[in-house]
Design an enzyme around this catalytic site. Structure first.
Site, short mmCIF file in Angstrom:
data_model
loop_
_atom_site.label_atom_id
_atom_site.label_comp_id
_atom_site.label_asym_id
_atom_site.label_seq_id
_atom_site.Cartn_x
_atom_site.Cartn_y
_atom_site.Cartn_z
CG HIS A 192 -1.78 1.48 1.21
ND1 HIS A 192 -2.87 0.60 0.54
CD2 HIS A 192 -1.67 2.37 1.80
CE1 HIS A 192 -3.48 2.50 0.21
NE2 HIS A 192 -2.86 3.11 1.53
NE ARG A 294 -1.28 -7.42 -15.18
CZ ARG A 294 -0.74 -7.00 -14.71
NH1 ARG A 294 -1.00 -5.06 -15.13
NH2 ARG A 294 0.27 -7.23 -14.29
NE ARG A 330 -1.96 -11.23 -19.02
CZ ARG A 330 -1.34 -11.14 -17.81
NH1 ARG A 330 -0.71 -11.00 -17.09
NH2 ARG A 330 -2.34 -10.85 -16.39
CD GLU A 419 3.34 -14.45 -17.10
OE1 GLU A 419 2.05 -14.43 -16.66
OE2 GLU A 419 3.00 -15.33 -17.68
CG ASN A 442 4.87 -8.04 -12.55
OD1 ASN A 442 5.75 -7.31 -12.41
ND2 ASN A 442 4.26 -7.35 -12.28
CB CYS A 490 3.49 -6.31 -20.37
SG CYS A 490 3.53 -8.16 -19.78
C1 PEP Z 1 3.87 -10.79 -15.05
O1 PEP Z 1 3.96 -11.12 -14.95
O2 PEP Z 1 4.92 -9.80 -14.98
C2 PEP Z 1 2.84 -9.81 -15.65
C3 PEP Z 1 2.86 -8.59 -16.13
O3 PEP Z 1 1.61 -10.38 -15.04
P1 PEP Z 1 0.77 -10.31 -13.99
O4 PEP Z 1 1.46 -9.61 -13.29
O5 PEP Z 1 -0.68 -10.21 -14.33
O6 PEP Z 1 1.03 -11.78 -13.34
MG MG Z 2 2.13 -13.12 -14.35
#
Ligand code: PEP
Ligand code: MG
Length: 559
Positions: A192, A294, A330, A419, A442, A490
């Site tokens: 947060h 998303r 996606r 990923e 991520n 992304c």
């Molecule tokens: C990621 O994993 O970097 C991604 C963009 O997907 P999400 O954050 O929606 O899992």
């Molecule tokens: Mg992801």
């Protein structure tokens, strides 16, 4: 920099410099049982009432003083809180309890609870005062116990706000005029605290494990890019860095796309969106298109699978926001931290490593195929010539091949997210199956480092600057260059201006991020040449840690 005595390190989540004295948010006081249970002898009760009155007067006066030093809404809010501390009904209720034998501390808490219940029953505006009343109660109890003021300080001159962690209620009224940066001992890039700092546009560093070493009122320099907090920086040096940062902020405020490096290479800066309204907002920004839609976020509460027409309607809003531009849809990344009720997930011991993303097509046959039908229908509706579609959580060549075939049957341009490290390791083979990659840093970081992306204690591991993650990105980027196929990023990494330049140097061809992050990345990209990006990428890859990599990039990519 000279004159540094001590630097503590954390994870920088919003770039920029701030220089101001530390102002600590203190935890709520906890009443020890002896103060809860003790009966004050009758002859001491009058003195106990005086002690209570003295403490409330101190608290009320502090608010009044702050109100007179503040202006506008802040002054009104502080003034209203001061009058709450002088509320006759509340004071009388506490005094009554003291006269019956409670300690001043216990009476303050009990009287507050009576009023909280009353406020909540009345509801509306009264209920909104509950947080303020509890705040007054905590401050009064702390004053009675001889402890420092709890809660978030209400400064009348600039501070760097420091805390173990910040809750939404703590941060609601923060004024960036006085709160120049946020630094917390806990929290991660998605906490947060980080979200609020982004909204306020102030530098932010989280997960600084040694933050407790910094005493109240000590002047500190916060570097939100490197994630450091330094004590002992000369005031002139601190001011100089803050001023040069102000120039950077002004450049960001006035930046207009499209982005290009200083030697003229165009860079696609795209937006991450979650629905039609966000896409429309992005179309009014400097975004050149959408790099990540998303879709699962449209359906987090949907109990039944929306019909083809319903889905197509939603997708058409997003595609229609950028006519003739790149929009990457996606397919559902349901599962793990984003459960979608109609996707029927089984309970799993370890959902991040479980059935999520493209894996759902096996347990829910047809789910993703029906979604592709709806995307194709939306594309036809809006007259989109090329619609890019990508699958999340792909790990095998078979998954990529089947997905690509299903897309091509529907005239959609197929891609996959990178990923899972397996995809980066076999990047050439995967790119032979699909038309593009989009790297989700991520999850790629989470799976490369075996560290839960939501975990605060692991924030240093879930950092995309980790050399192993950068190496995998390079493998994907180089495969893209060899085959001439686009490789975007992304994940959150694309929104980090310095890292964005490194990603370009690693062979990435587009960057997609929260719409609000685009101008800062645009300014940074515009200040360096492609060759500088390549050299920075090469040197960063030779670093042994995320901190070293970040410092090296800062040295090579900032003036
Ligand atoms: C990621 O994993 O970097 C991604 C963009 O997907 P999400 O954050 O929606 O899992
Ligand atoms: Mg992801």
């Amino acid at each position: 920099m000279e004159n540094i005595d001590q630097t503590v390190h954390g994870t920088g989540v919003v770039s920029g410099f701030a220089y101001a004295p530390a102002g600590w948010a203190r935890p709520r006081p906890v009443l020890p049982p002896r103060l809860q249970e003790r009966q004050v002898p009758e002859e001491q009760r009058e003195a106990e009432v005086e002690r209570f009155k003295g403490a409330t007067a101190v608290v009320a006066n502090r608010f009044t003083e702050r109100a007179s030093a503040a202006t506008g809404v802040a002054a009104e809010v502080l003034g209203a809180t001061a009058s709450l501390a002088k509320d006759r009904g509340w004071l009388r209720a506490a005094q009554k309890l003291i006269n019956q034998g409670s300690t001043a501390e216990a009476a303050t808490e009990a009287a507050t609870e009576q009023f909280v219940q009353m406020f909540q029953q009345v509801g509306g505006l009264m209920a909104e005062r509950v947080t303020d009343l509890r705040d007054i109660c905590d401050r009064t109890v702390a004053q009675l116990m001889g402890e420092p003021e709890p809660g978030v300080p209400q400064p009348t001159s600039p501070i760097v706000l420091m805390a173990d962690d910040l809750a939404p209620a703590d941060t609601a009224g923060l004024d960036p005029e006085f709160v120049r940066a946020l630094v917390t001992r806990l929290g991660g890039p998605t906490s947060h605290t980080a979200i609020i700092a982004r909204q306020l546009g102030i530098p932010c560093v989280v997960a600084v494990s040694e933050l407790g070493k910094i005493p109240e009122s000590t002047p500190v320099l916060v570097d939100g890019t490197l994630g450091t907090v330094t004590v002992g920086v000369a005031a002139e040096e601190g001011q100089r860095l803050v001023e040069s940062d102000a120039a950077r902020r002004e450049a960001i405020r006035t930046w207009r796309g499209p982005a290009h490096t200083s030697d003229g290479a165009e860079v696609d800066l795209l937006a991450n969106v979650q629905d039609g309204p966000a896409a429309v907002k992005a179309s009014q920004s400097q975004a050149g298109g959408i790099g990540l839609f998303r879709t699962e976020l449209c359906f987090l509460t949907a109990q039944t699978e929306p019909s083809l027409t319903e889905q197509a309607g939603i997708y058409a809003q997003v595609l229609g926001a950028f006519p003739g531009k790149k929009v990457v849809v996606r397919t559902l990344d349901a599962g793990s931290d984003k459960p979608v009720p109609f996707a029927n997930h089984d309970e799993e011991e370890n959902p991040a490593l479980g059935v999520r993303g493209i894996r759902l097509e096996k347990s829910n046959p047809g789910l993703i195929m029906r979604q592709l039908d709806a995307i194709a229908a939306a594309a036809e509706d809006v007259g989109s010539q090329t619609t890019w579609v990508m699958a999340p959580m792909v790990a095998t060549l078979d998954e990529a091949r089947d997905f690509a075939a299903a897309c091509r049957e529907r005239d959609l341009k197929p891609g996959i997210m990178v990923e899972v490290p397996a995809v980066a390791l076999l990047a050439d083979q995967f790119l032979a199956e699909v038309d593009f990659f989009s790297i989700g840093t991520n999850d790629l970081t989470q799976y490369t480092m075996a560290a839960d992306r939501m975990s605060s204690p692991l924030a240093t591991l879930t950092d995309p600057w980790q050399p192993a993650v950068l190496r995998l990105i390079q493998q994907a980027g180089q495969a893209g260059q060899r085959t001439g196929k686009p490789v975007g990023v992304c994940g959150e990494a694309a929104a980090d201006p310095l890292l964005a330049c490194v990603l370009l140097g690693l062979g990435v061809t587009s960057l997609s991020m929260a719409t609000t992050a685009i101008p800062a990345v645009g300014v940074q990209v515009g200040s360096v040449s492609m060759e500088q990006c390549r050299q920075a990428a090469e040197q960063v890859l030779a670093c042994g840690s995320a901190a070293e990599a970040k410092a090296k990039a800062a040295e090579l990519l900032t003036a």
